[in-house]
Motif scaffolding. Structure first.
Motif, mmCIF file in Angstrom:
data_model
loop_
_atom_site.group_PDB
_atom_site.id
_atom_site.type_symbol
_atom_site.label_atom_id
_atom_site.label_comp_id
_atom_site.label_asym_id
_atom_site.label_seq_id
_atom_site.Cartn_x
_atom_site.Cartn_y
_atom_site.Cartn_z
ATOM 1 N N GLY A 35 0.819 -1.199 0.000
ATOM 2 C CA GLY A 35 0.000 0.000 0.000
ATOM 3 C C GLY A 35 0.857 1.254 0.000
ATOM 4 O O GLY A 35 0.558 2.238 -0.684
ATOM 5 N N ALA A 36 1.961 1.213 0.761
ATOM 6 C CA ALA A 36 2.872 2.358 0.813
ATOM 7 C C ALA A 36 3.531 2.592 -0.543
ATOM 8 O O ALA A 36 3.631 3.743 -1.015
ATOM 9 C CB ALA A 36 3.935 2.126 1.883
ATOM 10 N N ARG A 37 3.955 1.530 -1.185
ATOM 11 C CA ARG A 37 4.620 1.687 -2.479
ATOM 12 C C ARG A 37 3.635 2.153 -3.544
ATOM 13 O O ARG A 37 3.973 2.965 -4.411
ATOM 14 C CB ARG A 37 5.297 0.370 -2.871
ATOM 15 N N LEU A 38 2.402 1.665 -3.463
ATOM 16 C CA LEU A 38 1.365 2.113 -4.387
ATOM 17 C C LEU A 38 1.053 3.593 -4.148
ATOM 18 O O LEU A 38 0.942 4.379 -5.094
ATOM 19 C CB LEU A 38 0.112 1.264 -4.192
ATOM 20 N N ALA A 39 0.923 3.976 -2.875
ATOM 21 C CA ALA A 39 0.619 5.370 -2.542
ATOM 22 C C ALA A 39 1.741 6.303 -2.964
ATOM 23 O O ALA A 39 1.508 7.473 -3.277
ATOM 24 C CB ALA A 39 0.364 5.495 -1.041
ATOM 25 N N ALA A 40 2.973 5.784 -2.973
ATOM 26 C CA ALA A 40 4.128 6.602 -3.355
ATOM 27 C C ALA A 40 4.271 6.737 -4.867
ATOM 28 O O ALA A 40 5.173 7.439 -5.337
ATOM 29 C CB ALA A 40 5.397 6.004 -2.765
ATOM 30 N N GLY A 41 3.405 6.071 -5.621
ATOM 31 C CA GLY A 41 3.418 6.239 -7.070
ATOM 32 C C GLY A 41 3.979 5.079 -7.860
ATOM 33 O O GLY A 41 4.033 5.138 -9.096
ATOM 34 N N GLU A 42 4.391 4.001 -7.186
ATOM 35 C CA GLU A 42 4.898 2.848 -7.924
ATOM 36 C C GLU A 42 3.734 2.144 -8.600
ATOM 37 O O GLU A 42 2.665 1.976 -8.011
ATOM 38 C CB GLU A 42 5.633 1.895 -6.985
ATOM 39 N N SER A 43 3.925 1.727 -9.834
ATOM 40 C CA SER A 43 2.820 1.131 -10.584
ATOM 41 C C SER A 43 2.596 -0.320 -10.172
ATOM 42 O O SER A 43 3.545 -1.032 -9.805
ATOM 43 C CB SER A 43 3.111 1.180 -12.089
ATOM 44 N N ARG A 45 2.096 -2.717 -12.109
ATOM 45 C CA ARG A 45 2.869 -3.549 -13.042
ATOM 46 C C ARG A 45 4.302 -3.709 -12.560
ATOM 47 O O ARG A 45 4.856 -4.813 -12.584
ATOM 48 C CB ARG A 45 2.824 -2.912 -14.435
ATOM 49 N N ALA A 46 4.922 -2.628 -12.073
ATOM 50 C CA ALA A 46 6.294 -2.707 -11.576
ATOM 51 C C ALA A 46 6.365 -3.597 -10.340
ATOM 52 O O ALA A 46 7.303 -4.405 -10.196
ATOM 53 C CB ALA A 46 6.821 -1.311 -11.257
ATOM 54 N N LEU A 47 5.393 -3.470 -9.449
ATOM 55 C CA LEU A 47 5.358 -4.328 -8.262
ATOM 56 C C LEU A 47 5.219 -5.794 -8.664
ATOM 57 O O LEU A 47 5.864 -6.681 -8.091
ATOM 58 C CB LEU A 47 4.193 -3.919 -7.356
ATOM 59 N N TYR A 48 4.374 -6.053 -9.649
ATOM 60 C CA TYR A 48 4.135 -7.415 -10.127
ATOM 61 C C TYR A 48 5.393 -8.018 -10.743
ATOM 62 O O TYR A 48 5.775 -9.151 -10.436
ATOM 63 C CB TYR A 48 2.996 -7.376 -11.150
ATOM 64 N N GLU A 49 6.059 -7.257 -11.582
ATOM 65 C CA GLU A 49 7.270 -7.765 -12.216
ATOM 66 C C GLU A 49 8.346 -8.065 -11.181
ATOM 67 O O GLU A 49 9.133 -9.009 -11.334
ATOM 68 C CB GLU A 49 7.760 -6.763 -13.265
ATOM 69 N N GLY A 50 8.373 -7.289 -10.105
ATOM 70 C CA GLY A 50 9.313 -7.565 -9.025
ATOM 71 C C GLY A 50 9.041 -8.899 -8.356
ATOM 72 O O GLY A 50 9.969 -9.638 -7.995
ATOM 73 N N GLN A 51 7.759 -9.233 -8.199
ATOM 74 C CA GLN A 51 7.418 -10.528 -7.608
ATOM 75 C C GLN A 51 7.806 -11.666 -8.537
ATOM 76 O O GLN A 51 8.323 -12.695 -8.092
ATOM 77 C CB GLN A 51 5.911 -10.583 -7.311
#
Length: 279
Positions: A49-57, A59-65
């Protein structure tokens, strides 16, 4: 009533991967995840939630997983598991249960608090300050068992807030902040749905819908919000996702499969979620 809340539940490394897959799948299906007025996160949900709120997409979070980024080798012994279960299940009363769990967490011999902070900083990527987008982090007072929420207007720092929400009882020490000791924001329930009271619409993405112990299921909490006039969409893992996730939420090697399962599941619910967010 206020506007729309996005509630992100806890679930360890594997549950967090499913959650990220769901967020990315919804975004890829055209759902505007910037519509919610506030993000409420607990434990893994606080991290993402913090990374999403900070503007990370998403898609970027998903690719990291999928790439296996930010690996956490959280070793939980059989003795720790037994102490956790004994504390959480020794009473049928939710308040007594969470207080017993808190006492067990305070008494447990764990590593130093710095381990929690180091791990959380790594999981947060480059986010170190409260985002501009409204974000509330669920935490539980280890002494009283009370659920509270930190945000940019409270005294704990951003990293302290997220670390407190991720402090798994008996595995990690309760985090000291603002003169109190705090443990995992999912200790009472795996998603902070009760913090969403007063919102017109709630989208809840909950990797583990039932906490250990006599605490309300996410469906029950969603039903209570609905009875109060809130429109709620509750998303939990389907059968395929549960198979991909397995039983051990710390099994890092399952993260890519769990993320893919969440992404795939999102397609079936995207229209429903879009309708909710459009009001």
């Amino acid at each position: 009533m206020d506007g729309t809340a996005l509630v992100l539940g806890g679930g360890g490394a594997v549950g967090g991967a499913w959650l990220v897959g769901m967020l990315a799948g919804l975004a890829d299906a055209g759902v505007d995840l910037d519509r919610p007025d506030v993000i409420l996160g607990a434990s893994a949900g606080a991290i993402f939630g913090a990374r999403l709120a900070a503007g990370e997409s998403p898609r970027a979070l998903y690719e990291g997983q999928l790439a296996g980024d930010n690996r956490v080798d959280l070793k939980v012994s059989a003795a720790q598991t037994l102490r956790f279960l004994w504390a959480a299940l020794s009473s049928k009363d939710p308040e007594r249960s969470v207080r017993r769990l808190g006492r067990a967490a305070l008494a447990a011999r764990t590593g130093p608090q710095t381990e929690v902070f180091d791990t959380v900083r790594m999981l947060l990527g480059g986010v170190r300050e409260w985002p501009e987008r409204p974000l509330r982090i669920a935490v539980v007072d280890a002494l009283t068992g009370e659920l509270e929420a930190f945000d940019r207007h409270t005294r704990p720092t951003f990293v302290e807030a997220v670390a407190a929400s991720c402090a798994v009882p008996i595995v990690w020490p309760p985090v000291t902040a603002d003169g109190r000791r705090w443990m995992d924001g999912g200790s009472r329930s795996t998603a902070p749905l009760e913090l969403a009271r007063g919102h017109r619409r709630v989208l809840a993405i909950v990797p583990i819908p039932a906490a250990v112990g006599p605490h309300p299921h996410a469906r029950q909490q969603a039903a209570e919000l609905t009875a109060g006039g809130t429109s709620v969409v509750l998303l939990t893992p389907d059968a395929a996702a549960r198979r991909a996730m397995g039983r051990n939420m710390t099994a890092d090697h399952r993260r890519p499969a769990a993320a893919r399962a969440g992404h795939g599941q999102a397609a079936a619910v995207a229209d429903t979620v879009a309708d909710l967010l459009r009001g």
